[in-house]
Design an enzyme around this catalytic site. Structure first.
Site, PDB file in Angstrom:
ATOM      1  N   HIS A 270     -89.585 126.779  30.440  1.00 32.44           N
ATOM      2  CA  HIS A 270     -90.274 127.451  31.605  1.00 32.44           C
ATOM      3  C   HIS A 270     -90.189 126.366  32.843  1.00 32.44           C
ATOM      4  CE1 HIS A 270     -93.329 129.669  33.809  1.00 32.44           C
ATOM      5  NE2 HIS A 270     -93.940 128.436  33.858  1.00 32.44           N
ATOM      6  N   CYS A 271     -90.028 125.441  32.671  1.00 28.65           N
ATOM      7  CA  CYS A 271     -90.082 124.296  33.688  1.00 28.65           C
ATOM      8  C   CYS A 271     -89.107 123.911  34.638  1.00 28.65           C
ATOM      9  CB  CYS A 271     -90.719 122.938  33.062  1.00 28.65           C
ATOM     10  SG  CYS A 271     -92.281 122.979  32.344  1.00 28.65           S
ATOM     11  N   ILE A 272     -87.897 123.284  33.955  1.00 31.39           N
ATOM     12  CA  ILE A 272     -86.739 123.020  34.733  1.00 31.39           C
ATOM     13  C   ILE A 272     -86.204 123.906  35.603  1.00 31.39           C
ATOM     14  CG2 ILE A 272     -84.847 121.337  34.660  1.00 31.39           C
ATOM     15  CD1 ILE A 272     -85.778 120.093  32.192  1.00 31.39           C
TER      16      ILE A 272
END
Length: 437
Positions: A270-272
């Site tokens: 979900h982040c990078i």
């Protein structure tokens, strides 16, 4: 303020956590294990039903741990947001996706803040944990909460503390990862630091919510750019006939000034893949073009097509075409040994290969059936992870480095492997052609 701090210090404060996913659930367990009464909120009744039975739907968070928290009577879960009134602290752990044109989608934050505002009472602490661009807490959440008629910090407190979850990381957990905390004013920072200090090992206070928001973006921009760099070098070294994996191992021997990053078939999680674009979007408001972020995004999002090109080349060298070939993709998870497929490049690999006419299956012991996501609906189930099954395909494409895929015996008699994770030995038990991609 003193009353809220006193309730935190004596563990009589009730902690409410909105969102019981990969961020909210472990956070809820940490605060319950620290002695707090915890309310877990989610709009998904299936999650609430599972947690009520003591069942975890996240593999690296064991059901035994959830069941123990439920049994102690301090952890309750609900879809009834009216129970927010009973909470002294409310932590927001909801998704922050990107829109169709890579613009930030804050609808989940706005909806949650409005739900809180309708029930906000004096003395409550609200903390946003969802990753977002600098200024969201001050400029988006605060006005919504103050529409209740209460003001911060006279009546309630508001802060930002970025989630730093790394699913499956055996070295660091929610409790042991330092927690960055920044309030919209000093009083809010003090109360939020007190709360997190009662649950996690180390709290890092910063001067503002904007600094806390920016720190999370810097962490993920750093990773995105370095992954893009090594992905670009992989393609460059491949043209030169040089093994990028051997190059990285050699560079790692330098005890200073180098941090190893590894290439792959694309970015997942979900982040990078998402967070850097929150910063680039916000930067444009100030007349800035974040060229490193945009270039890294361009390189990383191009990797699945590069890998499919390597698959086509490998099949061509074996006198086969992509169209009509049976291809098995190993791994749906975006990283090894976890059941998290958010933004996984495996989905794009499968769809690109299907578009070219390949007959594609997947194997992933963590996903018996492929989940229906926002962008992908494969309607596939995992094939068995065994040598007999593997030998029935024209090509195996390693997308995820699960431990289950590292057994050389799996590849005995397999004719062709394209390996994006460097886990298949060049000479396993039987002849096989391994192509690094």
């Amino acid at each position: 303020m003193n009353q809220t701090l006193a309730r935190i210090h004596d563990r009589s404060a009730v902690v409410g956590i909105i969102g019981q996913g990969y961020v909210g659930l472990p956070l809820a367990l940490v605060f319950e294990e620290a002695g707090f009464q915890v309310r877990g909120f989610d709009v998904d009744p299936t999650k609430i039903e599972a947690l009520s039975r003591g069942h975890s739907y996240i593999r690296h968070i064991g059901s035994e741990r959830v069941a123990a928290s439920i049994a102690r009577g301090r952890f309750g879960v609900t879809t009834d947001f009216d129970q927010l009134r009973e909470c002294d602290a409310i932590l927001i752990c909801v998704p922050t996706p990107l829109g169709a044109h890579r613009e930030p989608d804050l609808s989940y934050i706005h909806d949650t803040a409005n739900a809180i505002a309708r029930r906000l009472r004096k003395g409550q602490l609200v903390v946003l944990e969802s990753t977002t661009y600098p200024g969201t807490t001050d400029d988006e959440v605060l006005p919504i909460l103050e529409s209740s008629g209460l003001s911060c910090p006279d009546d309630f407190f508001l802060a930002f503390s970025p989630e730093r979850e790394d699913p499956g990381n055996a070295r660091f957990s929610t409790k042991t990862i330092p927690k960055v905390v920044g309030g919209v004013n000093p009083a809010s920072t003090e109360v939020a630091v007190a709360l997190y200090g009662a649950g996690v090992d180390k709290v890092v206070a910063v001067s503002s919510a904007r600094v806390a928001e920016s720190s999370k973006l810097l962490e993920n921009v750093f990773r995105s750019i370095n992954i893009a760099l090594v992905n670009e070098l992989k393609i460059t070294f491949d043209r030169m006939g040089i093994d990028v994996w051997e190059v990285i191992e050699a560079a790692k021997t330098k005890p200073f000034g180098f941090t190893a990053f590894y290439p792959g078939p694309g970015l997942g999680g979900h982040c990078i893949p998402l967070d850097p674009f929150y910063l680039s979007w916000k930067a444009s408001e100030f007349g800035m073009w974040t060229r490193f972020i945009e270039l890294a995004g361009e390189i990383n999002t191009s990797m699945p097509r590069y890998v499919v090109g390597k698959v086509a080349d490998a099949l061509n060298d074996a006198r086969k075409s992509v169209k009509g070939s049976r291809v098995l993709v190993l791994g749906l998870s975006y990283k090894e040994n976890i059941d998290d497929d958010r933004e996984s490049p495996s989905y794009q690999l499968i769809e690109y290969l299907q578009d070219k006419g390949a007959d594609v299956d997947y194997c992933d012991p963590y996903f018996p059936k492929a989940r229906h996501g926002r962008r992908h609906s494969l309607n596939l189930s995992s094939v068995p992870c065994d040598n007999t099954t593997f030998r029935g395909y024209d090509l195996l494409l390693v997308s995820t480095a699960h431990a289950q895929f590292k057994d050389p015996a799996l590849y005995a008699g397999v004719s062709l492997v394209v390996d994006t994770r460097n886990i298949v030995k060049a000479e396993p038990a039987g002849p096989v052609t391994v192509v690094r991609a």
